[in-house]
Design a protein around this motif. Sequence first.
Motif, mmCIF file in Angstrom:
data_model
loop_
_atom_site.group_PDB
_atom_site.id
_atom_site.type_symbol
_atom_site.label_atom_id
_atom_site.label_comp_id
_atom_site.label_asym_id
_atom_site.label_seq_id
_atom_site.Cartn_x
_atom_site.Cartn_y
_atom_site.Cartn_z
ATOM 1 N N MET A 1 31.748 -13.331 26.202
ATOM 2 C CA MET A 1 31.804 -11.994 25.586
ATOM 3 C C MET A 1 32.967 -11.145 26.127
ATOM 4 O O MET A 1 33.382 -10.178 25.531
ATOM 5 N N THR A 2 33.508 -11.565 27.275
ATOM 6 C CA THR A 2 34.637 -10.803 27.835
ATOM 7 C C THR A 2 35.910 -11.150 27.054
ATOM 8 O O THR A 2 35.960 -12.162 26.357
ATOM 9 N N HIS B 1 40.089 -16.319 19.386
ATOM 10 C CA HIS B 1 39.106 -15.246 19.235
ATOM 11 C C HIS B 1 39.296 -14.153 20.275
ATOM 12 O O HIS B 1 39.553 -14.420 21.437
ATOM 13 N N HIS B 2 39.135 -12.973 19.831
ATOM 14 C CA HIS B 2 39.417 -11.836 20.679
ATOM 15 C C HIS B 2 38.335 -11.620 21.735
ATOM 16 O O HIS B 2 38.639 -11.247 22.865
ATOM 17 N N GLY B 3 37.086 -11.827 21.351
ATOM 18 C CA GLY B 3 36.011 -11.632 22.298
ATOM 19 C C GLY B 3 35.097 -10.507 21.845
ATOM 20 O O GLY B 3 33.939 -10.724 21.539
ATOM 21 N N ASP B 4 35.643 -9.309 21.775
ATOM 22 C CA ASP B 4 34.850 -8.207 21.250
ATOM 23 C C ASP B 4 35.742 -7.224 20.511
ATOM 24 O O ASP B 4 35.937 -6.094 20.942
ATOM 25 N N ALA C 1 34.405 -3.546 19.452
ATOM 26 C CA ALA C 1 34.416 -2.507 20.488
ATOM 27 C C ALA C 1 35.838 -2.114 20.865
ATOM 28 O O ALA C 1 36.161 -0.923 20.986
ATOM 29 N N HIS D 1 34.767 -6.575 10.872
ATOM 30 C CA HIS D 1 33.881 -5.702 11.647
ATOM 31 C C HIS D 1 33.656 -4.354 10.985
ATOM 32 O O HIS D 1 32.671 -3.677 11.283
#
Lengths: 189, 189
Positions: free
Chosen positions: A1-2, A8-11, A14, A51
């Motif tokens: 998740m970091t 992939h960016h991760g999050d 946010a 998103h």
Amino acid sequence: MTARADYHHGDLAAAALDEALGLIAADGEARFSLRALADRLGVAHRALYNHFADREALLAAVAARGFAQLADGLAAASEPATFLAAYVRFARGYPGLYAVMTERHHAQINATPSLRAAVDRVIAVALAVLATPDADEDTRRREVMRVWMLAHGAIGLQRAGMLRLRSDADFIDEVLRIAGLVPPQEKAP
Amino acid sequence: MTARADYHHGDLAAAALDEALGLIAADGEARFSLRALADRLGVAHRALYNHFADREALLAAVAARGFAQLADGLAAASEPATFLAAYVRFARGYPGLYAVMTERHHAQINATPSLRAAVDRVIAVALAVLATPDADEDTRRREVMRVWMLAHGAIGLQRAGMLRLRSDADFIDEVLRIAGLVPPQEKAP
DNA sequence: GCTCAATGTATCCAGTGGATACATATCGAT
DNA sequence: ATCGATATGTATCCACTGGATACATTGAGC
């Protein structure tokens, strides 16, 4: 998740919100673009659409964050004068963000749960600080609205250039006087 | 000077202003484009730039027209309650126009003489109707600002969806009560 | 392990405000 | 009357935007 390395960016959601809030806070949304945001995040502009449905939805999310921060800031207030001062300080400190929060016909407001919730939190804080505890509901609502409308109106007229420009401190002082929250010759909080 | 046949329009500046005001009055400026305006006038979009420096300047001119109309509407008011009602009615009747008048940082306001003049006319009318004739200047200014801020704030919060939606009549009535211009159980003008 | 939904990318599109270069008309000085 | 400067309008280009469609990559759950 970091935050992750390659594809992939991760999050992204946010990170995009944080970055967008930073870009918009001072300068507003007029010059804000999804592409500039995506560039800063090192991502294709189209990735944001995974998103957020569209630009409007992203702005609604930014507005929700804004109302949440505003509610936090107001929660410390213990009386109408400090409440009003905190409100005005927020709006003048993040003019672009405040505009996104208030100058859009957020049909979004009920379509975006986080936005609805954040606005409700602000209203709850306002009721607690501004309304006479034992008054009936209509009276309490009007007590809140009187202060809110005055503050919001003052901020809007100031931004539109209808008022003489003053320092933030003088501006707050003047609004407090007009609202009748500071006796004529006293010093404001 | 009347609308001319072939190449030259005759009075593009005035026609463009009229048409732009019509396009913007209800729907606002977000979906308004110079090209759509030019198409409606049967003219190349670039022709507009002979009369307005850029989109922003055109909007400033539209705003000036708006303030002029607003001043006309307010001039008939004889007391604070009717003034406030007329103000709210204007803003709610032409929401897009009112937004262009108030939701832009018109640096334009001092760069566009007609805009400055129209705003000053509104302020003059407000002073005449809202201020106690023999009070000192600071008091008079604050009397005006209290009503103006309340009205402007109420309109903004309503548009942003922060208030319960009501009919225009109910909305005006509520604002009058909050402003203290209508005794608790009386009927509004 | 494999599959498949979630997430990102590549590429296209129509529409926008604005710039530059050029065409046409109007008007004042002669 | 005419002639040239100037105002006005056109043609065409540009970079940029939000959004759509089609495809690539990945990791989580079976």
